[in-house]
Write a protein that holds these residues in place. Sequence first.
Motif, short mmCIF file in Angstrom:
data_model
loop_
_atom_site.label_atom_id
_atom_site.label_comp_id
_atom_site.label_asym_id
_atom_site.label_seq_id
_atom_site.Cartn_x
_atom_site.Cartn_y
_atom_site.Cartn_z
N ALA A 178 -1.92 55.23 -8.60
CA ALA A 178 -1.80 53.78 -8.71
C ALA A 178 -3.09 53.11 -9.16
CB ALA A 178 -1.34 53.20 -7.38
N HIS A 179 -4.24 53.64 -8.75
CA HIS A 179 -5.49 52.95 -9.09
C HIS A 179 -5.76 52.97 -10.59
CE1 HIS A 179 -7.82 56.66 -9.79
NE2 HIS A 179 -7.16 57.17 -8.77
N HIS A 228 -8.82 56.01 2.77
CA HIS A 228 -9.14 55.23 1.57
C HIS A 228 -8.69 55.99 0.32
CE1 HIS A 228 -11.28 52.01 -0.53
NE2 HIS A 228 -11.65 52.93 -1.40
N ARG A 229 -8.93 57.29 0.27
CA ARG A 229 -8.54 58.09 -0.89
C ARG A 229 -7.03 58.13 -1.05
NH1 ARG A 229 -11.56 61.89 0.36
NH2 ARG A 229 -10.09 63.23 1.48
N TYR A 255 -5.48 50.47 -4.36
CA TYR A 255 -6.68 49.92 -3.74
C TYR A 255 -6.74 50.42 -2.30
CZ TYR A 255 -2.78 46.56 -3.60
OH TYR A 255 -1.54 45.97 -3.54
N GLY A 256 -7.83 50.08 -1.63
CA GLY A 256 -8.03 50.58 -0.28
C GLY A 256 -7.13 49.91 0.74
N PRO A 257 -7.10 50.45 1.96
CA PRO A 257 -6.20 49.91 2.99
C PRO A 257 -6.52 48.48 3.40
CG PRO A 257 -7.70 51.54 3.92
CD PRO A 257 -7.84 51.63 2.43
N LYS A 258 -7.76 48.06 3.32
CA LYS A 258 -8.09 46.68 3.69
C LYS A 258 -7.49 45.70 2.69
CE LYS A 258 -12.28 47.61 6.36
NZ LYS A 258 -13.73 47.35 6.51
#
Length: 228
Positions: free
Chosen positions: A79-80, A161-162, A170-173
Motif C-alpha cells: 500500500a505504501h 509499523h512495517r 502508512y504507520g498505525p498512528k
Amino acid sequence: MYTERPARLAGAVVWTNTPAGPGGAPVLPDGCMDLLWHEGRLLVAGPDTRAYTPQGPAAPWSGIRFRPGTAPALLGVPAHELRDQRVELADLWSAGRVRRLRARVAAAAGPEAGLEQAALLLATEAGPPDPLLGRLVAALDAGRPVGVTADELGLGARQLHRRALAAFGYGPKTLARVLRLQRALVLARAGVPYADTAARAGYADQAHLARDVRQLTGRTLGVLLGGG
C-alpha cells in the motif's frame, strides 16, 4: 450523484459517481483503497493521507472500495507504494492480465457488477485475509492506543509499523487518526454537536477535532458538512 451498496466481498463497497460538474467533491482519507473503472480504464486509488480532489470534466466513475488492509494482497502491491496516488492498473500488472480483467468488467451487466466479480476473483486467488490486520483495524477504530494494541497483538513497535506500511500505506498512528476522523464525520453528519462529537470520537476536545480535520482534509468541519 453518488451511490453505494455493500459488495458480495466481505467488507467491500461498490459505488458509482457522476459529478454534476468538473472535478467533484473531495475524497477524504478513510484507510481504504479502491479499484476504479473510468471510461474503459482500470485504475487503483491508493490510501490517502489528505483529501483528494478529482480533476477533469464530469464523467461517470465506478469503483469497489476495499476495507482497510485488504487491497494490497488482492492487487499484489504494498500500500505504501500507492499512498496519495491514482495509478493505472497497467502500471502495476502485466498488459495481458489487465486486458483480461478489463474484458471481464466490460462484459458484465454494468461496471459495478464487473468490478464486484473481479474483486471476488482476486480474493479467491489471494486466499483468506490476514486476521491480524482485521484485529488491528478493529482495535484502532475502537480508540485503543497504538502501543496497547501492539502489545495485544504480540508485535513490537517496528514490526507493527512495517506491517502497517505494507497493508495500509502508512504507520498505525496515521491509521488511527484516519479512523478517528471517519468516526467523527459519522457523528457530526448525524447532527451530534461538535463538542460531543469530539469526546465520543476520541479527541481531547473540540479544538483538537478542528485541528485534525483541517490537517487531514484541508477544510473545516462546517465546510465538509455543507454548512459553509
